[in-house]
Write an enzyme that holds these catalytic residues in place. Sequence first.
Site, PDB file in Angstrom:
ATOM      1  N   GLN B 221       0.802  -1.219   0.000  1.00  7.58           N
ATOM      2  CA  GLN B 221       0.000   0.000   0.000  1.00  7.58           C
ATOM      3  C   GLN B 221       0.836   1.270   0.000  1.00  7.58           C
ATOM      4  OE1 GLN B 221      -2.896  -2.328   2.986  1.00  7.58           O
ATOM      5  NE2 GLN B 221      -3.472  -0.198   2.783  1.00  7.58           N
ATOM      6  N   ARG B 367      -8.727  -0.954   7.545  1.00 13.73           N
ATOM      7  CA  ARG B 367      -9.738  -0.089   6.965  1.00 13.73           C
ATOM      8  C   ARG B 367     -10.167   0.976   7.975  1.00 13.73           C
ATOM      9  NH1 ARG B 367     -13.916  -2.328   2.554  1.00 13.73           N
ATOM     10  NH2 ARG B 367     -14.583  -0.357   1.714  1.00 13.73           N
ATOM     11  N   CYS B 368      -9.180   1.582   8.617  1.00 19.02           N
ATOM     12  CA  CYS B 368      -9.490   2.663   9.528  1.00 19.02           C
ATOM     13  C   CYS B 368      -8.308   3.589   9.565  1.00 19.02           C
ATOM     14  CB  CYS B 368      -9.823   2.147  10.917  1.00 19.02           C
ATOM     15  SG  CYS B 368      -8.452   2.002  12.041  1.00 19.02           S
ATOM     16  N   GLU B 739     -12.946   4.126   4.575  1.00 20.75           N
ATOM     17  CA  GLU B 739     -12.949   3.451   5.864  1.00 20.75           C
ATOM     18  C   GLU B 739     -14.198   3.715   6.687  1.00 20.75           C
ATOM     19  OE1 GLU B 739      -8.123   3.644   6.036  1.00 20.75           O
ATOM     20  OE2 GLU B 739      -9.313   5.284   6.801  1.00 20.75           O
TER      21      GLU B 739
END
Lengths: 287, 786
Positions: B221, B367-368, B739
């Site tokens: 990522q 996902r935060c 997110e």
Amino acid sequence: MQTPARFDYERATSLQGAIASLKEHEDSRIIAGGHSLLPMMKLRLASPTRLIDINDLTDLQYIREEGDEIAIGALTRHVELLKSELLAEHFPLFKDAELVIADPVVRNRGTIGGSLCQADAAEDLSAVCAAVKATVVITGADGTRTVPMDQFHLGPWTTAVGEGEILTEVRIAKRPGGGSAHEKVERRAGDWAIAAASAAVWIDGGVITDAGIALSAVGLTTIDLTRAEELLRGQPPSEELFEQAGAIASEDCMPIPDSRGPVDYKRHLAGVLTKRALRKATARALS
Amino acid sequence: MTAVGDRPIGFGPLKRKEDARFIRGKGNYLDDIRLPGMVHMAILRSPFAHAKINSIDTSAALALPGVAAVITAKDLETLGLAWMPTISYDTQAVLAGDKVRFQGQEVAAVIAIDEYIARDALQLIDVDYEPLPAVVNARKALDEDAPLIRDDKDGQLDNLASPTWEAGDEESTDKAFAEADTIVSRDIIYPRCHPAPLETCGMIADFNPETGQLDLYNGNQAPHAHRTVYAHVAGLAEHMIRIKCNDIGGGFGNKVPVYPGYVCAIAGSIVAGVPVKWIEDRSENLMSTGFARDYIMKSDICAKDGKITGLRVDVIADHGAFDSTAQPTKFPAGFFHIVCGSYDLQASHVKVKAVYTNKAPGGVAYRCSFRITEAVYLVERMVEALALEMHIDPIDLRMQSFIGTEQFPYETTTGWTYDSGDYHKTMRVAMDIAGYEDLRQEQEEKRARGELMGIGISFFTEGVGAGPRKHMDILGLAMNDGADLRVHPSGKAVVSLSAQTQGQGHETTFAQIVAEELGIPPEDVEVRHGDTDKSPYGLGTYGSRSTPVSGAAVAVVSRKVRDKARAIAAQMLETRPEDLAWEKGRWYVKGDPSVGATIFDITERAYSGDSLPEGMEGGLDAQVIYDPPNLTYPYGAYIAVVDVDPETAHVTVRRFIAVDDCGVRINPMIVDGQIHGGLAEGVGIALMEVITFDEEGNCLNGSFMDYLIPTALECPDFELGATVTPCPHHPLGAKGVGESPNVGSPPAIVNAVIDALQPLGVNHVDMPCTPARVWAAMQGNAAPPQ
């Protein structure tokens, strides 16, 4: 990538050829759908020396009426059990179970023979076949023998199928006044059961003449609830009776605590599902 | 022109460009790549959570035909690669030499001619382990008799991973509590879970001994940041390292860290002089790579005169054996101190203490945005508990306590500056979609019949798009991102980004930004990313950064090109640039709109032999590095409706209403898709996803049979709504959304479960709400997960 240990592979062209090969090669295994065996091999929990693939033995793939019985070939896929009108008419618990067994990918490949032979206590079809008092046909080099479901599972992961033998057929007697159902609670669609209950009742003149109840995932093997079956025989069906049968289920199961739940919850669930399966089976028998 | 047929030129719903290959199965993932001469690597992992390594005998593995090398810590020591830095300034063993500190830790790497032989050889490596007592429970990690996990660190005498970190103000918080008329306390756990991307982690390392060039094929990522880390760790020249990310099958924070397997593959290729491929399997991914959450929280919340006034939180963070938490340097608890939520509080105070345990390292932002999920879960559970205690509707309490629209920009009690919002409006939109009053009516009727139906609320505010260089960095690197836009003579364009998609639809969204700004159809804009040789520097994709940071970069670079185009157009039209006005795709003369030059006319001119304005270079390219002035603050109102089977305790999420305000929506279809995906993950986390350990530290969830991810059958037909409050400082007014649904949905579902169980007097249950755990709560035996 998970990879299995080295193994040999052959594609059987006849039942007798597969049986001969099983006998010839030590630690060889039959493979049909492979949805239990292959993951075990990849995790290296199983390391057979040879796989004998019986997927071409389509003679073993059928669901048909034979006199007073329904015969199901061992190579019959889950999806065929799910869609069979014959089974839906006589033993609707197959459809109940197949709707909650794994997912379409598994159901397209996995077979009834493989399910029963895997002898996993959490597997649904073992309880289904036990509840409807099925017998299984086992074929060896010297011919066939039949074994009733209550004598088929000898312990966890072990069955009455001997060396050099293959389970070839499941037979279920059609009897009048029957109804059946399968109830399951799972953490997620496609997961193994936390607990599941299969029930079949036969009702004549407002009285339960015979009953079969079996539980999945609450013991080392499929649990036959013989004490509850005895309770039901000769009684008119009632909520109170089903409650009592459920109480017996809670007592007679032997769950093991795991990530699906603790013992007290599984016992509770065995009771609830037994009651619900009996309720639904009875409604079907009377409809 | 704003559209071709039903396809927008610019913002609007547009099918994803990348899906043509994905839905045909033609994506090109890491495992699809085969290089000439490539060999394969497999990793031997520790079966123990904590054990001394007395010896490692690799001779039998080396003797297996087809095995090229077996690498252990000793070999790495000679290369200086036995330990590597983590993203949080800790060190992590690449291969364990002294002892193993979690089950699944890397112990040795085998390189062989194929992956089967490599795996066979693992079984031939003989490691003599001496098991040690393991620290499994984070609450007991600091007990005096707790075994010391990190004896490799000089001066480390206990299992404290980092000193207590605080935010807010203790004294004024105590005062708020002293003045309050209602106080509620809860122990709340956000259990350890795992991002579990469907494509596991892996790498192909290809070192060319002749040129010194190191090519790394690796879906991650943050390719540019990884390259910098490798340059530091391996002592290789940064300009001779190239990272290429192909299609990535999900990241969700799991592909942010550098993993030991990557370093082993690099070392293997340097030693072997041929490409080395390593792809981890599912169990390795779940058991050893970055987990998420694992926050054990104690909290008090208070209210006065019907309004929330104060919040206290005391956290134990379980970091596992190495602190590789993903977070900006100055924020050891990430952005957890956004825990004051969407409320106008009098005061708040946050304390976070981090400990080592004998579990896999991680603490990635699944996902935060850096621990915001934990923060939102905490505050939304606490608000629900407070409403129960006060016997008022949980929406009423929120409405009474929200930050008012007129208060923005709003300085929170823990130091955030929220830029914009209209929380009351968004909450009302959600209530309307849900039919909230009717739902409460239905619930009352069902309760009278003994049925268990619950309605759960969550209202979240996130801080995403990290971040301004004056406030934050990761490993000393500013959290900025670049964009490079080249408009070719034919009017087709290539925009290169430092952000890296893992499935979010970057190839479409970023093309639409260029289209919106320049009027070039999105299908004529190619988005390039994931190749460090072909894209500008930047920190990548996580923390919902893509649109807030890279999206801004693309807007700004497009506007740079547009400004240059204006000067060229002025010359073409024989006027001054200030006399021109812009409509999408065209500069025209103010007062005479029929006279103008399209972006295509201008592009042709820019590359032609015709003259350009004095001093201007030819071509139509530009490059920017974007430094965001603040975070962006998306928010949303979520309502979950659940049914709980009174006998089996099985929870069904019957409805889920999600109203997101992510500012301006570039592609609403992609935004909806992002929300659907995140809500599904939220259903998973709330109901089934958890990583647990037994007393010896054995991981109990090392496969998808034991680590459950949700299916469509557990997800209701999501009901989405939107409000749009543009971000005042983002060039497009966008805020990021990836997110939000994962952040906002778990508390709504858990609140709904607790609401359903009100007739039984249940006021707390920890996730995951599996049938067994909910049933225990119904019996009055709610217990935290192991």
